[in-house]
Design an enzyme around this catalytic site. Structure first.
Site, PDB file in Angstrom:
ATOM      1  N   ASP A   2       0.853  -1.203  -0.243  1.00 17.15           N
ATOM      2  CA  ASP A   2       0.345  -0.146   0.043  1.00 17.15           C
ATOM      3  C   ASP A   2       0.483   1.536   0.220  1.00 17.15           C
ATOM      4  OD1 ASP A   2      -2.689   0.872   0.354  1.00 17.15           O
ATOM      5  OD2 ASP A   2      -1.992   2.420   1.716  1.00 17.15           O
ATOM      6  N   HIS A  19      -5.913   4.980   5.817  1.00 19.05           N
ATOM      7  CA  HIS A  19      -4.855   5.637   5.232  1.00 19.05           C
ATOM      8  C   HIS A  19      -3.474   5.771   5.360  1.00 19.05           C
ATOM      9  CE1 HIS A  19      -8.898   5.991   2.295  1.00 19.05           C
ATOM     10  NE2 HIS A  19      -9.391   6.963   3.525  1.00 19.05           N
ATOM     11  N   ASP A  21      -3.765  -0.192   6.080  1.00 16.28           N
ATOM     12  CA  ASP A  21      -4.276  -0.320   5.125  1.00 16.28           C
ATOM     13  C   ASP A  21      -3.573  -1.414   4.490  1.00 16.28           C
ATOM     14  OD1 ASP A  21      -6.047   1.847   5.356  1.00 16.28           O
ATOM     15  OD2 ASP A  21      -5.473   2.744   3.744  1.00 16.28           O
TER      16      ASP A  21
END
Length: 217
Positions: A23, A181, A186
């Site tokens: 991510d 976020h 994540d």
């Protein structure tokens, strides 16, 4: 040594690919011009019975590359202050070098041929990893240049949900929107989600594959 093509070993499950969950948090949507600000990576492990679980992880805050664009809307969305010295940010080179080293070790230990990025809306994360790799001049990128496993698409198929938070909740995986976020959070949730979907498919009898002879008896 176990058969590299056996269905219950990692190299046999994904055609020799070594899945790594990634991510990124960024300063915009354009991988060529916008800053890569945060990245996390989680490797995956398979036990002797073929069940997939999250493995090792790395996480870095990253300094914007020279001349990088920082979209105010993107920074507001992620809550990242690129100028905050407490971030402990490192260069793109330093972050990717460490991640690539971890991934190459996993490829070797699991007798795989190449790594493949697993991500939610994977094209976005893949594009930023590839652009940063090109900028830094890093060699021996372990990741496939275009193939990915996208948990948004898989979530739509398996769970009827394409949003990460909703897919996790539907799968029975806790999700804290206050931590969303953050690349580390994540990535952790995406890894749990991917493992759950792969394991659920196995649990339902979809893997290992049944041969035609076995189907007809």
């Amino acid at each position: 040594m176990s058969d590299k093509k056996a269905p219950n070993v990692l190299s046999g499950r994904f055609r020799g690919y070594y899945p790594v969950v990634i991510d990124v948090e960024t300063g915009g949507f354009n991988a060529k011009t916008d800053a890569l600000l945060e990245i996390a990576a989680v490797t995956l492990e398979m036990d002797g019975e073929g069940w997939l679980t999250p493995g090792e992880s790395l996480h870095f805050h990253i300094e914007p590359f020279e001349g990088a664009n920082l979209e105010p809307a993107a920074l507001e969305f992620t809550g990242i202050d690129p100028l905050n010295p407490l971030r402990g940010a490192v260069s793109e080179y330093e972050a990717l070098h460490a991640i690539f080293k971890m991934v190459r070790k996993g490829i070797k230990n699991n007798h795989c041929n190449r790594a493949i990025i697993v991500a939610h809306n994977a094209n976005f994360d893949h594009s930023f990893v590839m652009a940063a790799t090109e900028r830094t001049g890093l060699k021996r990128n372990p990741f496939h240049p275009f193939a990915t496993f996208d948990t948004a698409a898989l979530g739509g198929l398996v769970l009827g949900q394409t949003i990460l938070a909703k897919a996790c909740i539907t799968a029975g995986i806790p999700f804290d929107n206050n931590q969303a976020h953050s690349a580390l959070y994540d990535t952790d949730r995406t890894a749990e989600l991917f493992c759950e979907m792969v394991n659920r498919w196995k649990q339902l009898g979809g893997w290992p594959l049944t041969t035609t002879a076995e189907k007809t008896g």
